[in-house]
Design a protein around this motif. Structure first.
Motif, short mmCIF file in Angstrom:
data_model
loop_
_atom_site.label_atom_id
_atom_site.label_comp_id
_atom_site.label_asym_id
_atom_site.label_seq_id
_atom_site.Cartn_x
_atom_site.Cartn_y
_atom_site.Cartn_z
N LEU A 35 0.83 -1.21 0.00
CA LEU A 35 0.00 0.00 0.00
C LEU A 35 0.86 1.26 0.00
N GLU A 36 1.99 1.20 0.72
CA GLU A 36 2.89 2.35 0.73
C GLU A 36 3.48 2.60 -0.65
N VAL A 37 3.80 1.52 -1.37
CA VAL A 37 4.30 1.68 -2.73
C VAL A 37 3.25 2.34 -3.62
N LEU A 38 1.99 1.92 -3.47
CA LEU A 38 0.91 2.52 -4.26
C LEU A 38 0.77 4.01 -3.97
N ASP A 39 0.98 4.39 -2.70
CA ASP A 39 0.85 5.80 -2.32
C ASP A 39 2.00 6.65 -2.85
N GLU A 40 3.20 6.04 -2.95
CA GLU A 40 4.39 6.82 -3.24
C GLU A 40 4.83 6.78 -4.70
N ASP A 41 4.46 5.74 -5.43
CA ASP A 41 4.96 5.58 -6.80
C ASP A 41 3.79 5.40 -7.76
N GLY A 42 3.72 6.26 -8.76
CA GLY A 42 2.60 6.22 -9.70
C GLY A 42 2.87 5.46 -10.97
N SER A 43 4.09 4.91 -11.12
CA SER A 43 4.41 4.22 -12.37
C SER A 43 3.64 2.91 -12.49
N GLY A 44 3.33 2.53 -13.74
CA GLY A 44 2.52 1.34 -13.97
C GLY A 44 3.18 0.07 -13.47
N ASP A 45 4.49 -0.07 -13.71
CA ASP A 45 5.19 -1.29 -13.30
C ASP A 45 5.18 -1.45 -11.78
N MET A 46 5.43 -0.37 -11.06
CA MET A 46 5.47 -0.45 -9.60
C MET A 46 4.07 -0.69 -9.02
N ARG A 47 3.06 -0.10 -9.66
CA ARG A 47 1.69 -0.33 -9.19
C ARG A 47 1.31 -1.80 -9.36
N GLU A 48 1.68 -2.40 -10.48
CA GLU A 48 1.38 -3.81 -10.70
C GLU A 48 2.14 -4.69 -9.72
N PHE A 49 3.42 -4.34 -9.47
CA PHE A 49 4.21 -5.06 -8.47
C PHE A 49 3.55 -4.98 -7.10
N ALA A 50 3.11 -3.78 -6.72
CA ALA A 50 2.49 -3.58 -5.41
C ALA A 50 1.18 -4.36 -5.29
N MET A 51 0.37 -4.34 -6.35
CA MET A 51 -0.91 -5.04 -6.30
C MET A 51 -0.70 -6.55 -6.20
N GLU A 52 0.30 -7.08 -6.91
CA GLU A 52 0.58 -8.51 -6.83
C GLU A 52 1.06 -8.88 -5.43
#
Length: 213
Positions: A35-52
Motif C-alpha cells: 500500500l505504501e508503494v501505491l501511495d508513493e509511486d505512480g508508475s505502472g510497473d510499480m503499481r502492478e508489483f504492489a498489487m501482486e
C-alpha cells in the motif's frame, strides 16, 4: 529436561496467541508495504508489483488465519465434530505458501474437534522437518472416534528439529515461549484425546505418528 508441567490456561492462551500473531505479522506487513508503494509511486510497473504483493500477502494471511481457527480455535461447542473436508481445505491453502507439497490421504468424514485439531498441529510439526521443501503425506487408519494418524515428510535433508523429540515425548523444553508452545499444545491435545505421539527419522525421511495410548 524435566517432565512437562501443565501450563495455566492463561499462560497457554497467551503463548498460543503470540504464536498466531507471529505467523500473521509477515503477510500483513507485506500488505502495508504494498500500500505504501501505491501511495508513493505512480508508475505502472510499480503499481502492478504492489498489487501482486498485496494479493499474494492477503491470500497468505487469510490461509494462516483460517488454519489457526481450526487448529487452535474453539471451532464449536464442547464435544463438537468437524468435517475433515474443512480440515483438508485449510491445510491445502496453508501449504500452498510453504516449500513442501501436501499429499492428503484422509477421507472426508466428521471427527471430534480435538482430534482434528491434533491432526492439523501434527501437520505443522511435520512441515518443520523439511525446511528446504519436499512432500508431506497425511494418512489415517481406524474410526473417526479412535483413529491413528501417520504423517511422513520426505525431501532434501529431512530432520527432526532440535528438542522436538523430547518435547513430544512429554519433556519440558528448556524455554517455554511462543516458539516452543505449538509442540507443547500438540502434546496437550494428544493427552486430551488419549493418544501418544512418536517421531522417528529414517533413511527416507521423518515419520510422525499419533496412536491410541
Amino acid at each position: 529436561m524435566s517432565e512437562m508441567k501443565d501450563l495455566t490456561s492463561l499462560d497457554l492462551s497467551a503463548l498460543v496467541s503470540s504464536r498466531i500473531c507471529h505467523d500473521i505479522i509477515s503477510p500483513v506487513g507485506a500488505i502495508i508495504n504494498g500500500l505504501e508503494v501505491l501511495d508513493e509511486d505512480g508508475s505502472g510497473d510499480m503499481r502492478e508489483f504492489a498489487m501482486e504483493l498485496i494479493r499474494k500477502s492477503a491470500r497468505q494471511a487469510s490461509a494462516k488465519l483460517q488454519f489457526a481457527r481450526l487448529a487452535f480455535g474453539a471451532a464449536g461447542s464442547a464435544g463438537a465434530e468437524i468435517d475433515l473436508g474443512d480440515a483438508q481445505s485449510v491445510a491445502m491453502a496453508l501449504m500452498e505458501n510453504e516449500k513442501s507439497n501436501l499429499n492428503w490421504q484422509v477421507d472426508r468424514q466428521l471427527m471430534p474437534k480435538n482430534l482434528v485439531k491434533l491432526l492439523l498441529n501434527l501437520l505443522l510439526i511435520t512441515n518443520q522437518c523439511v525446511p528446504r521443501g519436499g512432500e508431506i503425506t497425511v494418512s489415517m487408519t481406524g474410526q473417526p472416534a479412535s483413529p491413528s494418524f501417520e504423517l511422513t515428510a520426505k525431501g532434501v535433508n529431512p530432520r527432526i528439529p532440535l528438542g522436538m523429540q523430547a518435547t513430544l515425548s512429554g519433556e519440558e523444553p528448556e524455554r517455554v515461549d511462543a516458539h516452543s508452545v505449538q509442540p507443547i499444545y500438540t502434546v496437550l491435545l494428544a493427552r486430551e484425546c488419549g493418544m501418544k505421539i512418536d517421531i522417528v527419522k529414517d533413511d527416507d525421511g521423518v515419520r510422525l505418528t499419533a496412536t491410541q495410548a
